[in-house]
Design a protein around this motif. Structure first.
Motif, PDB file in Angstrom:
ATOM      1  N   GLN A 133       0.365  -1.204  -0.136  1.00  0.00           N
ATOM      2  CA  GLN A 133       0.331  -0.101   0.146  1.00  0.00           C
ATOM      3  C   GLN A 133       1.008   1.418  -0.049  1.00  0.00           C
ATOM      4  N   ALA A 134       2.144   1.119   1.080  1.00  0.00           N
ATOM      5  CA  ALA A 134       2.569   2.218   0.997  1.00  0.00           C
ATOM      6  C   ALA A 134       3.629   2.514  -0.464  1.00  0.00           C
ATOM      7  N   ILE A 135       3.816   1.388  -1.096  1.00  0.00           N
ATOM      8  CA  ILE A 135       3.994   1.603  -2.262  1.00  0.00           C
ATOM      9  C   ILE A 135       3.357   1.763  -3.517  1.00  0.00           C
ATOM     10  N   GLU A 136       2.052   1.466  -3.816  1.00  0.00           N
ATOM     11  CA  GLU A 136       1.065   2.100  -4.503  1.00  0.00           C
ATOM     12  C   GLU A 136       1.253   3.747  -4.608  1.00  0.00           C
ATOM     13  N   GLU A 137       0.465   4.270  -3.025  1.00  0.00           N
ATOM     14  CA  GLU A 137       0.598   5.410  -2.859  1.00  0.00           C
ATOM     15  C   GLU A 137       1.931   6.464  -3.634  1.00  0.00           C
ATOM     16  N   THR A 138       3.247   6.339  -2.803  1.00  0.00           N
ATOM     17  CA  THR A 138       4.257   6.672  -3.421  1.00  0.00           C
ATOM     18  C   THR A 138       4.680   6.726  -4.791  1.00  0.00           C
ATOM     19  N   MET A 139       4.109   5.770  -5.253  1.00  0.00           N
ATOM     20  CA  MET A 139       3.690   5.302  -6.843  1.00  0.00           C
ATOM     21  C   MET A 139       2.669   6.585  -7.336  1.00  0.00           C
ATOM     22  N   TYR A 193       1.678   9.512  -6.503  1.00  0.00           N
ATOM     23  CA  TYR A 193       2.040  10.961  -5.325  1.00  0.00           C
ATOM     24  C   TYR A 193       2.973  11.135  -6.559  1.00  0.00           C
ATOM     25  N   ASP A 194       4.336  10.212  -7.261  1.00  0.00           N
ATOM     26  CA  ASP A 194       5.033  11.077  -8.296  1.00  0.00           C
ATOM     27  C   ASP A 194       4.407  10.769  -9.741  1.00  0.00           C
ATOM     28  N   ARG A 195       2.999  10.115  -9.478  1.00  0.00           N
ATOM     29  CA  ARG A 195       2.308   9.834 -10.841  1.00  0.00           C
ATOM     30  C   ARG A 195       2.021  11.440 -10.558  1.00  0.00           C
ATOM     31  N   GLN A 196       1.064  11.192  -9.479  1.00  0.00           N
ATOM     32  CA  GLN A 196       0.412  12.809  -9.629  1.00  0.00           C
ATOM     33  C   GLN A 196       1.178  14.380 -10.074  1.00  0.00           C
ATOM     34  N   LEU A 197       2.361  14.156  -9.978  1.00  0.00           N
ATOM     35  CA  LEU A 197       3.280  15.323  -9.788  1.00  0.00           C
ATOM     36  C   LEU A 197       4.023  14.957 -11.169  1.00  0.00           C
ATOM     37  N   ASP A 198       4.076  13.952 -11.634  1.00  0.00           N
ATOM     38  CA  ASP A 198       4.472  14.036 -12.811  1.00  0.00           C
ATOM     39  C   ASP A 198       3.464  14.795 -13.829  1.00  0.00           C
ATOM     40  N   ILE A 199       2.402  14.370 -13.702  1.00  0.00           N
ATOM     41  CA  ILE A 199       1.354  15.404 -14.484  1.00  0.00           C
ATOM     42  C   ILE A 199       1.449  16.331 -14.426  1.00  0.00           C
ATOM     43  N   GLN A 200       1.530  16.981 -12.785  1.00  0.00           N
ATOM     44  CA  GLN A 200       1.323  18.695 -12.357  1.00  0.00           C
ATOM     45  C   GLN A 200       2.188  19.515 -13.137  1.00  0.00           C
ATOM     46  N   ARG A 201       3.949  18.397 -13.093  1.00  0.00           N
ATOM     47  CA  ARG A 201       5.102  19.108 -13.942  1.00  0.00           C
ATOM     48  C   ARG A 201       4.757  19.314 -15.722  1.00  0.00           C
ATOM     49  N   GLN A 202       3.837  18.534 -15.829  1.00  0.00           N
ATOM     50  CA  GLN A 202       3.375  18.403 -17.354  1.00  0.00           C
ATOM     51  C   GLN A 202       3.115  19.584 -18.175  1.00  0.00           C
ATOM     52  N   GLU A 203       1.635  19.595 -17.370  1.00  0.00           N
ATOM     53  CA  GLU A 203       0.675  20.914 -16.832  1.00  0.00           C
ATOM     54  C   GLU A 203       1.335  22.589 -16.912  1.00  0.00           C
ATOM     55  N   GLU A 204       2.397  21.884 -15.956  1.00  0.00           N
ATOM     56  CA  GLU A 204       2.971  23.675 -16.047  1.00  0.00           C
ATOM     57  C   GLU A 204       3.806  23.999 -16.971  1.00  0.00           C
ATOM     58  N   ARG A 205       4.716  22.682 -17.900  1.00  0.00           N
ATOM     59  CA  ARG A 205       5.212  22.783 -18.862  1.00  0.00           C
ATOM     60  C   ARG A 205       4.358  23.212 -19.845  1.00  0.00           C
ATOM     61  N   GLU A 206       3.910  22.361 -19.835  1.00  0.00           N
ATOM     62  CA  GLU A 206       2.373  22.852 -21.233  1.00  0.00           C
ATOM     63  C   GLU A 206       2.313  24.436 -21.024  1.00  0.00           C
TER      64      GLU A 206
END
Length: 103
Positions: A35-41, A43-56
């Motif tokens: 569960q902790a691994i899934e939550e970390t993954m 979180y990382d996925r959401q962070l990556d999406i946010q960074r992509q949106e900011e770059r766009e």
């Protein structure tokens, strides 16, 4: 003998219960770890999406700024061309007037 058998059965049952508890604890710890691994993954996925949106968004802002600069340059060039045409027209009129006076 009966008492020994009952005592042995009780020890065996106690050992089985302990093993069962240990297995359940291990299973729970493994589930918690997964569960902790899934939550970390996630979180990382959401962070990556946010960074992509900011770059766009940054890219769009840059494109908009470049477009505005180009439009201003085009307007300035059109104004300059208009002034040059007016000047050429005045020069042509002056030359035509001079030629008309000579003839």
């Amino acid at each position: 003998k009966d008492l020994e058998r009952k005592l042995k059965t009780a020890y065996v049952n106690k050992e089985r219960a302990a093993q069962h508890q240990e297995a359940m604890l291990i299973r729970k710890l493994e589930n918690d770890r997964e569960q902790a691994i899934e939550e970390t993954m996630e979180y990382d996925r959401q962070l990556d999406i946010q960074r992509q949106e900011e770059r766009e968004q940054h890219r769009r802002r840059n494109l908009t700024a470049q477009k505005e600069v180009l439009q201003k340059q085009m307007l300035a060039r059109e104004e300059e061309n208009g002034k040059l045409k007016e000047e050429a027209s005045r020069d042509k009129t002056m030359i035509d007037d001079i030629i008309a006076k000579i003839n």
